[in-house]
Scaffold this motif. Structure first.
Motif, PDB file in Angstrom:
ATOM      1  N   ASN A 256      -1.899  -4.736 -10.925  1.00 38.60           N
ATOM      2  CA  ASN A 256      -1.264  -5.975 -11.634  1.00 38.60           C
ATOM      3  C   ASN A 256      -0.765  -5.641 -13.279  1.00 38.60           C
ATOM      4  O   ASN A 256      -1.270  -6.270 -13.912  1.00 38.60           O
ATOM      5  N   PHE A 257      -0.248  -4.564 -13.100  1.00 40.95           N
ATOM      6  CA  PHE A 257       0.532  -4.143 -14.157  1.00 40.95           C
ATOM      7  C   PHE A 257      -0.547  -3.610 -15.270  1.00 40.95           C
ATOM      8  O   PHE A 257      -0.115  -3.466 -16.413  1.00 40.95           O
ATOM      9  N   GLU A 258      -1.766  -3.099 -14.875  1.00 39.44           N
ATOM     10  CA  GLU A 258      -2.710  -2.782 -15.607  1.00 39.44           C
ATOM     11  C   GLU A 258      -3.188  -1.564 -15.552  1.00 39.44           C
ATOM     12  O   GLU A 258      -3.339  -1.304 -14.195  1.00 39.44           O
ATOM     13  N   GLU A 259      -3.379  -0.572 -16.198  1.00 36.28           N
ATOM     14  CA  GLU A 259      -3.762   0.785 -16.072  1.00 36.28           C
ATOM     15  C   GLU A 259      -5.547   0.853 -15.996  1.00 36.28           C
ATOM     16  O   GLU A 259      -5.991   0.217 -17.088  1.00 36.28           O
TER      17      GLU A 259
ATOM     18  N   THR B 134      -7.196  10.497 -14.862  1.00 40.83           N
ATOM     19  CA  THR B 134      -5.971   9.807 -14.362  1.00 40.83           C
ATOM     20  C   THR B 134      -6.430   8.356 -14.256  1.00 40.83           C
ATOM     21  O   THR B 134      -7.725   7.907 -14.718  1.00 40.83           O
ATOM     22  N   CYS B 135      -5.169   7.524 -14.059  1.00 36.84           N
ATOM     23  CA  CYS B 135      -5.620   6.196 -14.030  1.00 36.84           C
ATOM     24  C   CYS B 135      -4.959   5.532 -12.613  1.00 36.84           C
ATOM     25  O   CYS B 135      -4.273   6.347 -11.847  1.00 36.84           O
ATOM     26  N   VAL B 136      -5.596   4.481 -12.511  1.00 31.37           N
ATOM     27  CA  VAL B 136      -5.036   3.493 -11.217  1.00 31.37           C
ATOM     28  C   VAL B 136      -4.418   2.462 -11.816  1.00 31.37           C
ATOM     29  O   VAL B 136      -4.996   1.670 -12.993  1.00 31.37           O
ATOM     30  N   GLN B 137      -2.949   1.974 -11.221  1.00 27.21           N
ATOM     31  CA  GLN B 137      -2.310   0.759 -11.771  1.00 27.21           C
ATOM     32  C   GLN B 137      -2.750  -0.242 -10.815  1.00 27.21           C
ATOM     33  O   GLN B 137      -2.234  -0.324  -9.476  1.00 27.21           O
TER      34      GLN B 137
ATOM     35  N   GLN C 232      -6.253  -5.384  -3.610  1.00 23.07           N
ATOM     36  CA  GLN C 232      -6.391  -4.722  -5.004  1.00 23.07           C
ATOM     37  C   GLN C 232      -7.217  -3.407  -4.593  1.00 23.07           C
ATOM     38  O   GLN C 232      -6.607  -2.229  -5.161  1.00 23.07           O
TER      39      GLN C 232
ATOM     40  N   GLN D  97      -3.812   4.910  -4.222  1.00 21.32           N
ATOM     41  CA  GLN D  97      -3.333   5.702  -5.299  1.00 21.32           C
ATOM     42  C   GLN D  97      -4.182   6.938  -5.460  1.00 21.32           C
ATOM     43  O   GLN D  97      -3.923   8.036  -5.808  1.00 21.32           O
TER      44      GLN D  97
END
Lengths: 696, 147
Positions: free
Chosen positions: A253-256, A248-251, A585, A592
């Motif tokens: 600043n609009f970045e994955e 899975t990813c964390v988002q 951040q 998340q």
């Protein structure tokens, strides 16, 4: 006052990991008068040509902590363990003697600061506005006695934040910007990382490491490199979290950011890795450009884990005591006493350990000042120390030691090294004017750039039991945020998963019992409530890189002296938006991950927290990481830094300053491995200086 | 003289202490005994507080234990006669805390009291720095867990 006349070749102040590494490597070498070179002890052709190095080490801590024969070290260490059992607040310094003659910073002394009044309850005098939140211990073996033992290397970009991300900081008391690149890069340090991993005895799996860097792992670690010992198993809790987060990813600043959960390399014994091969030695070879250290196999000896100081067969493997901080009862976790013992004892012809005659340690000796001989190249001519007589009394003997013919190595911690330097003033005549100078401080960088990882903690309850409170403090970390383009805007961080429940942020399990008793629970209901709560507790760390900041500093002030009349470190410390934004951040990342894992969030930051601030209308709190670094930074020029990349003072030809204080920046790794690597490297320069000295 | 008698662990008050400790902690008297601390704790309390206060607590406990014939009755009696009385509740919480954490008013009774504190048993762990379960034990579900 007594003037000590005996001449030593090398004087080392401090018996922590930096001082002990240098002592061990130097005692493994001798001067061959025929060759005119420093050579590895076992490779001497003609014993009659050997000139031994005479070394004296000073330690501020108690004599008992430095008696490393089996029975004495067992007795002293057992006293530490018993004190740990009996202390209610089992904080990092709790097992160890708190000395009035050589006081240590203690997390229990840290308080909120209400400017302009300092917090001076403990050893540190803290003007803030933020309290510096980490402690250290002044004792034989230094703070490695209570380090956790996590040993990731720094990443290549950590050494070049200006070059890569354009970060610059202010010069002292100025708005003029200056770069913060290190004077060495990762590749230059790589062989010394391998030596440090050997000496500490790192357990880990190279193949399982995964970092957000452009270099391949083969480039980063080198082809076929393995750690000395197999991976420390990841905890049951780690596996549950990994199952929930893998892929899975964390988002932000609009970045994955893909989540990578990595088993942490650790300085604690597991099972020797057969692929690591033979036992090794660190040996200097003379080359045209000076001495080079290298790691060499001992052909007829398999690599073995090194257990406790009192019995090498105890602590050969971690036993799961779950008390690495503050004390490993079996010394399966590395501490610097193991290296110190290798300096103080050598194997004789019959392969028995024998006390080495040319090195000694003088304990209960607090070095507080250096003198300079201006007529002789500004050499350090004397060191001044106060030697206290007993644990109970503050009576002391003043000693002055002639060092004009010695190499002086300051290897105290990153509070003590600058404290000693700043207390060492001398007057010179420049252009007919008297000018006061401070030792090693031409750059005005001594004591500045004090840094620590700011540890934001988030905690909650896992939906099923994960049985925390077992195993080493942390066995897995999330490496996803250790590097990336975001570093031009906010700090990188590493996220260790913590195996010990909510003990750090919430004082569990005691606080859970109080809470349930307050609700009137007893009997089976109490037992069930505790079992439910305590077996599900999850804690994540976000260890946030702090940038060097010239205003974050150690100074001294005649108003604040310790019981021996020696200045106490006076601390000014603050956060910048760079770190605050990182915490914002990191909290978004934590939210998340908690959501994905169905963790019920119990994180609470309140105004009563000691290290707390509001950023974009949201409160964040953090703790110290015990990573005290930066106060005598290395650099590539004398105007900007205190030492060169070999930890040698720019200003004095016989002075080295070693330890975490040399770190130009902090990166996201626990600093001990890195400080060990560049401290080992500094020995190459020390050997050259010794060669020159013996030739003349 | 009852004051002398209570110091004697052969006395029936000691049995009352163990029985009420079992009810308050949720552990069986056998489990409490096996900490090796039962007698130490009993004497420790006597050394820390007025004997009369302890005696009052034990007398109330004795009457609760003697007059309860089911678990429900026992729980209700403790609620009304101990938990509803601030002084009695303090005493009871101190006793529970001593068994669970090994401390009396924030101080460990001795080294063993730390090592044998029962909270670690409840969570299927062990006191940090003692009773270590061995290499790799932390990588699997605890062997003593039933869940």
């Amino acid at each position: 006052m007594s003037n000590i006349e005996f001449k030593k070749d090398v004087i080392i102040v401090g018996t922590g990991i930096a001082g002990s590494l240098i002592a061990k490597l130097l005692t493994d070498h001798v001067f061959d008068t025929e060759k005119g070179k420093m050579v590895y002890r076992a490779e001497v052709d003609h014993p009659e040509n050997v000139r031994e190095l005479s070394i004296l080490m000073y330690e501020a801590g108690l004599e008992a902590g430095l008696e490393l024969d089996s029975s004495s070290s067992l007795t002293t260490y057992n006293e530490y363990i018993r004190k740990f059992y009996m202390e209610e607040a089992k904080v990092p310094n709790s097992p160890y003697p708190n000395l009035k003659q050589a006081p240590s910073p203690d997390v229990l002394d840290m308080e909120k600061i209400i400017p302009p009044f300092p917090d001076k309850k403990g050893y540190l005098v803290q003007f803030g506005p933020m309290p510096f939140a980490s402690d250290a211990i002044r004792i034989g073996g230094g703070t490695t006695l209570h380090w956790l033992g996590t040993t990731p290397r720094m990443l290549p970009n950590d050494f070049r934040l200006t070059e890569k991300y354009g970060i610059e900081i202010n010069k002292p008391d100025s708005e003029v910007k200056t770069p913060i690149n290190w004077p060495i890069d990762y590749d230059a340090l790589k062989p010394y990382y391998e030596m440090a991993e050997f000496e500490i005895g790192v357990s880990g799996n190279v193949a399982a490491q995964e970092y957000p860097i452009s270099e391949s792992m083969e480039e980063y670690y080198g082809k076929d490199y393995v750690f000395p010992m197999d991976e420390i198993p990841q905890s049951y809790m780690d596996q549950k979290i990994i199952n929930g987060l893998a892929g899975t990813c964390v988002q932000l600043n609009f970045e994955e950011f893909p989540l990578t959960m990595v088993p942490s390399p650790q300085g604690r014994n597991s099972t020797p890795n057969p692929a690591y091969g033979k036992a090794k030695i660190i040996k200097a070879n003379s080359t045209d450009s000076g001495y080079k250290l290298s790691l060499n196999n001992i052909e007829n000896e398999e690599y073995k884990a090194l257990g406790s100081v009192w019995n090498p067969y105890m602590g050969e493997r971690c036993e799961g005591n779950a008390s690495c901080v503050p004390i490993c009862p079996v010394q399966a976790k590395y501490n610097a006493l193991k290296t110190l013992k290798k300096a103080l004892y050598k194997f004789n012809k019959n392969e028995n350990l024998q006390k080495h005659k040319f090195i000694s340690v003088q304990a209960q000796s607090v070095v507080y000042k250096l003198s300079v001989d201006q007529a002789n190249q500004e050499k350090i001519s004397k060191i001044h120390l106060r030697r206290y007589i007993s644990k109970e009394k503050t009576d002391f003997v003043e000693e002055v030691v002639d060092t004009s013919d010695s190499i002086v190595i300051l290897a105290a911690n990153a509070f003590e090294n600058p404290k000693i330097l700043l207390n060492s003033k001398y007057t010179v005549i420049e252009n007919g004017q008297k000018v006061e100078k401070t030792v090693a401080n031409r750059s005005d960088q001594v004591g500045r750039n004090l840094m620590d990882h700011m540890v934001m903690l988030t905690w909650g309850l896992f939906p099923e039991p994960i049985y925390s409170y077992r195993g080493p403090g942390s066995t897995t970390n999330i490496s996803s945020f250790r590097d990336g383009n975001f570093r031009s805007e906010f700090s990188a961080w590493i996220s260790p998963l913590d195996n010990w429940g909510w003990s750090w942020p919430a004082f569990s399990p005691g606080s859970d019992i109080s809470e349930f008793l307050g609700q009137g629970l007893f009997g089976a209901e109490l037992k069930e409530a505790l079992a439910y709560r305590l077996s599900r507790q999850v804690l994540l760390h976000f260890e946030i890189e702090q940038l060097p900041n010239p205003n974050n500093r150690v100074t001294i002030n005649d108003q604040y002296l310790d019981a021996l009349g020696i200045p106490r470190p006076v601390i000014n410390y603050e956060l910048t938006e760079y770190e605050m934004k990182a915490m914002e951040q990191a909290k978004l990342a934590s939210d998340q991950m908690f959501k994905r894992l169905n963790i019920e969030d119990f994180t609470k930051y309140t105004e009563a927290d000691k290290n707390t601030f509001i950023y974009n209308n949201v409160r964040y709190s953090y703790n110290g990481a015990g990573h005290i670094v930066g106060t005598h930074r290395m650099g590539d020029n004398a105007d900007d830094s205190v030492t060169n990349s070999y930890c040698k003072s720019w200003d004095h030809p016989n002075l080295y300053i070693v330890g975490a204080g040399n770190m130009t920046t902090l990166g996201t790794s626990n600093p001990t491995l890195t400080l060990s690597a560049f401290t080992i490297r500094s020995v190459e320069s020390i050997l050259s200086d010794l060669e020159n000295k013996f030739k003349n | 003289m009852i004051i002398n008698k209570i110091l004697n662990v052969d006395d029936y008050y000691y049995d009352v202490f163990m029985a009420i400790s079992g009810t308050l902690t949720g552990f069986s008297a056998n489990e409490l005994q096996s900490t090796g601390l039962a007698e130490t704790y009993y004497k420790h309390i006597l050394g820390q507080i007025e004997t009369a206060t302890f005696l009052e607590f034990l007398n109330v406990s004795k009457s609760i234990l003697e007059n309860s014939f089911s678990q429900d009755q026992l729980r209700n009696a403790i609620q009304s006669e101990i938990m509803a009385d601030p002084g009695m509740q303090d005493m009871s919480n101190n006793i529970i805390t001593m068994w669970y954490l090994g401390t009396w008013e924030g101080t460990y009774v001795n080294e063993l009291s730390y090592k044998e504190s029962l909270v670690w048993t409840v969570m299927h762990a062990h006191p940090p720095g003692a009773k270590q379960p061995g290499f790799k034990s932390w990588a699997v579900q605890p062997v003593n867990s039933n869940s």
